[in-house]
Scaffold this motif. Sequence first.
Motif, PDB file in Angstrom:
ATOM      1  N   PRO A  12      34.410  24.698 -15.128  1.00 41.02           N
ATOM      2  CA  PRO A  12      33.414  24.928 -13.296  1.00 41.02           C
ATOM      3  C   PRO A  12      34.420  27.028 -13.767  1.00 41.02           C
ATOM      4  CG  PRO A  12      36.364  24.319 -14.173  1.00 41.02           C
ATOM      5  CD  PRO A  12      35.073  24.268 -15.303  1.00 41.02           C
ATOM      6  N   TYR A  14      34.219  30.587 -11.067  1.00 41.40           N
ATOM      7  CA  TYR A  14      33.998  31.147 -10.125  1.00 41.40           C
ATOM      8  C   TYR A  14      34.305  32.534 -10.331  1.00 41.40           C
ATOM      9  CZ  TYR A  14      35.602  32.469  -6.096  1.00 41.40           C
ATOM     10  OH  TYR A  14      35.597  33.880  -4.355  1.00 41.40           O
ATOM     11  N   GLU A  16      32.744  34.896 -13.404  1.00 39.79           N
ATOM     12  CA  GLU A  16      33.006  34.932 -14.867  1.00 39.79           C
ATOM     13  C   GLU A  16      31.998  35.680 -15.192  1.00 39.79           C
ATOM     14  OE1 GLU A  16      35.589  34.108 -15.259  1.00 39.79           O
ATOM     15  OE2 GLU A  16      36.806  32.212 -14.510  1.00 39.79           O
ATOM     16  N   ASP A  45      30.869  27.570  -8.880  1.00 42.88           N
ATOM     17  CA  ASP A  45      31.621  27.371  -7.822  1.00 42.88           C
ATOM     18  C   ASP A  45      31.209  27.966  -6.188  1.00 42.88           C
ATOM     19  OD1 ASP A  45      33.191  25.977  -6.443  1.00 42.88           O
ATOM     20  OD2 ASP A  45      35.605  26.717  -7.169  1.00 42.88           O
ATOM     21  N   ASN A  73      31.937  28.124  -2.104  1.00 46.46           N
ATOM     22  CA  ASN A  73      33.716  27.510  -3.175  1.00 46.46           C
ATOM     23  C   ASN A  73      34.138  26.736  -2.379  1.00 46.46           C
ATOM     24  OD1 ASN A  73      36.760  28.571  -3.338  1.00 46.46           O
ATOM     25  ND2 ASN A  73      35.385  28.854  -5.342  1.00 46.46           N
ATOM     26  N   ASP A  98      37.315  31.523 -18.998  1.00 44.74           N
ATOM     27  CA  ASP A  98      37.764  32.447 -19.032  1.00 44.74           C
ATOM     28  C   ASP A  98      38.843  32.924 -20.128  1.00 44.74           C
ATOM     29  OD1 ASP A  98      39.885  30.835 -18.847  1.00 44.74           O
ATOM     30  OD2 ASP A  98      40.742  32.267 -16.853  1.00 44.74           O
ATOM     31  N   GLN A 100      41.177  31.102 -21.957  1.00 41.81           N
ATOM     32  CA  GLN A 100      42.334  30.869 -22.246  1.00 41.81           C
ATOM     33  C   GLN A 100      42.592  29.147 -22.717  1.00 41.81           C
ATOM     34  OE1 GLN A 100      44.013  32.021 -17.170  1.00 41.81           O
ATOM     35  NE2 GLN A 100      45.528  32.193 -18.515  1.00 41.81           N
ATOM     36  N   ARG A 202      43.181  35.390 -19.809  1.00 46.14           N
ATOM     37  CA  ARG A 202      42.330  35.890 -19.044  1.00 46.14           C
ATOM     38  C   ARG A 202      41.660  36.949 -19.337  1.00 46.14           C
ATOM     39  NH1 ARG A 202      38.950  35.641 -15.346  1.00 46.14           N
ATOM     40  NH2 ARG A 202      39.093  33.260 -14.726  1.00 46.14           N
ATOM     41  N   GLY A 208      41.003  32.944 -10.089  1.00 47.14           N
ATOM     42  CA  GLY A 208      41.093  32.793  -8.946  1.00 47.14           C
ATOM     43  C   GLY A 208      41.989  32.091  -8.071  1.00 47.14           C
TER      44      GLY A 208
HETATM   45  N1  UDP Z   1      37.214  28.294 -10.684  1.00 49.56           N
HETATM   46  C1  UDP Z   1      36.599  27.491  -9.902  1.00 49.56           C
HETATM   47  N2  UDP Z   1      36.980  27.562  -8.919  1.00 49.56           N
HETATM   48  C2  UDP Z   1      38.019  28.793  -8.258  1.00 49.56           C
HETATM   49  C3  UDP Z   1      38.510  29.191  -9.154  1.00 49.56           C
HETATM   50  C4  UDP Z   1      38.774  28.718 -10.068  1.00 49.56           C
HETATM   51  O1  UDP Z   1      35.966  26.998 -10.619  1.00 49.56           O
HETATM   52  O2  UDP Z   1      37.450  27.946  -6.859  1.00 49.56           O
HETATM   53  C5  UDP Z   1      37.266  27.971 -12.242  1.00 49.56           C
HETATM   54  C6  UDP Z   1      37.737  29.729 -13.237  1.00 49.56           C
HETATM   55  O3  UDP Z   1      36.477  30.556 -12.863  1.00 49.56           O
HETATM   56  C7  UDP Z   1      38.261  29.061 -14.923  1.00 49.56           C
HETATM   57  C8  UDP Z   1      38.977  27.903 -14.174  1.00 49.56           C
HETATM   58  O4  UDP Z   1      38.389  27.566 -12.393  1.00 49.56           O
HETATM   59  O5  UDP Z   1      37.490  28.415 -15.560  1.00 49.56           O
HETATM   60  C9  UDP Z   1      40.223  28.168 -14.044  1.00 49.56           C
HETATM   61  O6  UDP Z   1      40.375  28.727 -13.064  1.00 49.56           O
HETATM   62  P1  UDP Z   1      41.491  30.541 -13.358  1.00 49.56           P
HETATM   63  O7  UDP Z   1      41.324  31.236 -14.591  1.00 49.56           O
HETATM   64  O8  UDP Z   1      41.022  31.270 -11.973  1.00 49.56           O
HETATM   65  O9  UDP Z   1      43.085  29.618 -12.919  1.00 49.56           O
HETATM   66  P2  UDP Z   1      43.714  29.562 -13.730  1.00 49.56           P
HETATM   67  O10 UDP Z   1      43.893  30.119 -15.536  1.00 49.56           O
HETATM   68  O11 UDP Z   1      45.064  30.059 -13.224  1.00 49.56           O
HETATM   69  O12 UDP Z   1      44.619  28.221 -14.032  1.00 49.56           O
END
Ligand code: UDP
Length: 210
Positions: A12, A14, A16, A45, A73, A98, A100, A202, A208
Amino acid sequence: MENDKIISIIVPVYNEEKNIPVFFEKIKEVMDKIAYGWEIIFINDGSVDGTLLELEKIAKLSDKVRIIDFSRNFGKEMATTAGVNNCRGDVCVMLDADLQHPIEKIPEFVSKWENGAEVVIGIRNKNKGEGAVKKIGSYFFYKIINRITDSKMVPNNTDFRLLDRVVIDEFNRLSEKNRMTRALIDWLGFRREFIYFQANERMHGKAGYS
Ligand code: UDP
Ligand code: MG
């Protein structure tokens, strides 16, 4: 020798744009060494930066890349679900764009699957920088989730996951619209295994949502 089974990578995305080129290079490096065919599905997304453009660039260079482009989104859970609904693989691996979720761990997920696991769940080792509030928050989060659902969630579990086709097919029969993907996957059951990993920072941009 390439096996005739296929692995679908589900991502997914958003906003990026900066992460996509690096992410895809690493995926290629790792996946081309695995003895299976593969495809990658990016779910855009509703990004408002150059994400779609970056995705189209890599799709032009590689026929392994597929793009699902959302009209707005919808959130990560819906994006991941669309990827699972549309993947063609005998198995899928979902992970964040990202960096991570360490891409170099994918072969370990695959080898658990080769040894009979139907769901492989990435478990995050404790982050040193994590504040007390977040720690207490997630402690109660799992307490409550485990109380109200009949499937136990392992603390620090993540969306970095592998699903066998039998799980994908069951997942695709669920109709919950307001979903937490990983809770649903846990609820389905199946033979589960775990992989422990250290989350990276990240690479570019900011989270997001959380
Ligand atoms: N993402 C998405 N839609 C959103 C927010 C995030 O598809 O509304 C994706 C984002 O691009 C990434 C993954 O979901 O690939 C995790 O998002 P993020 O790093 O923002 O969240 P966290 O690291 O806090 O879990
Ligand atoms: Mg992240």
